[in-house]
Enzyme design. Structure first.
Site, short mmCIF file in Angstrom:
data_model
loop_
_atom_site.label_atom_id
_atom_site.label_comp_id
_atom_site.label_asym_id
_atom_site.label_seq_id
_atom_site.Cartn_x
_atom_site.Cartn_y
_atom_site.Cartn_z
N HIS A 1 0.81 -1.22 0.00
CA HIS A 1 0.00 0.00 0.00
C HIS A 1 0.85 1.28 0.00
O HIS A 1 0.30 2.38 -0.06
CB HIS A 1 -1.02 -0.01 1.15
CG HIS A 1 -0.46 0.32 2.50
ND1 HIS A 1 -0.12 -0.64 3.42
CD2 HIS A 1 -0.19 1.51 3.10
CE1 HIS A 1 0.34 -0.05 4.52
NE2 HIS A 1 0.31 1.26 4.34
N ASP B 1 -0.65 -7.48 1.82
CA ASP B 1 -0.09 -6.13 1.73
C ASP B 1 1.43 -6.19 1.83
O ASP B 1 2.02 -5.75 2.80
CB ASP B 1 -0.68 -5.27 2.84
CG ASP B 1 -0.33 -3.80 2.68
OD1 ASP B 1 0.39 -3.46 1.72
OD2 ASP B 1 -0.77 -3.00 3.53
N SER C 1 4.64 1.98 7.87
CA SER C 1 4.22 0.89 6.98
C SER C 1 5.40 0.32 6.22
O SER C 1 6.26 1.06 5.75
CB SER C 1 3.22 1.41 5.95
OG SER C 1 2.04 1.78 6.60
#
Length: 243
Positions: A46, A96, A194
């Site tokens: 992402h 992801d 992330s």
């Protein structure tokens, strides 16, 4: 990183800052990543806006601060390939996870080195460490120096219950067997962490990458642990694609 402390420079040489070009043409830190070997970095899918324009992204290793990209320990890396997991769909996440191939091999040294990857599927337990340049509270400010925090791994069944039906407004309410949950009240990964590494260090000082930061709920929210992609579930996909 919420509830952590500043990491000592050089302690985590596998840490990567992934940066994206902004409207002014300069680059901003958006995600973390981990060096797997001299050619490949593991991160989150992402992190990349689709359709992907490779030249909009860069990776930096050997950073003391995300503001100081010109220091002599730093390597600025252009990207030659970005491989998203085929199971990944934007805004929904089972898979992801993404691989980045760098245009020129990373020069290994005190401030840039790979992290070990699990050999087979493992079920880590106990504590693990997560690092990043992300926010220190949900929606709060971002830091320039790398932060680290040690957090407990939450048993998978318990995590699946926590992220049950009532909580399905969160993107990551579908806790799959390919995820690890970790975190405690006030200790967590956060926005802009992330893709960064969740790892364990054994008695001999060898670090093994067990997860990459996916998302989870608000950072450090007491009942909801952070969600990580379980690296050992993806090693086959990684080895097939790291060519």
């Amino acid at each position: 990183i919420v509830g952590g402390k500043t990491a000592k420079f050089g302690d985590y040489p596998w840490m990567v800052s992934i940066q994206q070009k902004n409207k002014k043409g300069t680059f901003d830190h958006i995600c973390g990543g981990a060096i797997i070997n001299v050619n490949w970095i593991l991160t989150a899918a992402h992190c990349f806006d689709q359709p992907i324009v490779k030249s909009d992204y860069r990776a930096y290793v050997g950073l003391r601060s995300i503001l100081h990209t010109k220091e002599n320990t730093v390597q600025r890396l252009e990207l030659s390939k970005i491989v998203l997991h085929p199971g990944y769909k934007p805004k929904k996440d089972p898979d992801d996870i993404a691989l980045i191939k760098v245009a020129k091999p990373i020069v290994i040294g005190n401030y840039a080195n790979g992290i070990c990857v699990p050999k087979g599927v493992t079920n880590p337990e106990g504590n693990a460490t997560v690092i990043g340049w992300g926010k220190i509270s949900s929606g709060g400010k971002q830091v320039n120096t790398l932060q680290e925090v040690t957090i407990p791994i939450i048993p998978w069944k318990k995590c699946k219950e926590i992220y049950g039906d009532e909580f399905s407004e969160f993107e990551y309410s579908q806790i799959t067997p390919y995820m690890i949950c970790a975190g405690a009240e006030g200790k967590d990964s956060c926005q802009a962490d992330s893709g960064g590494p969740l790892f364990q260090i054994d008695a001999n000082g060898v670090a093994t990458l067990i997860g990459t930061v996916a998302n989870g709920a608000d950072c450090g929210y007491k009942h909801y642990p952070g969600v990580y992609m379980k690296v050992s579930s993806y090693t086959n996909w990684m080895s097939k694609n790291m060519v």
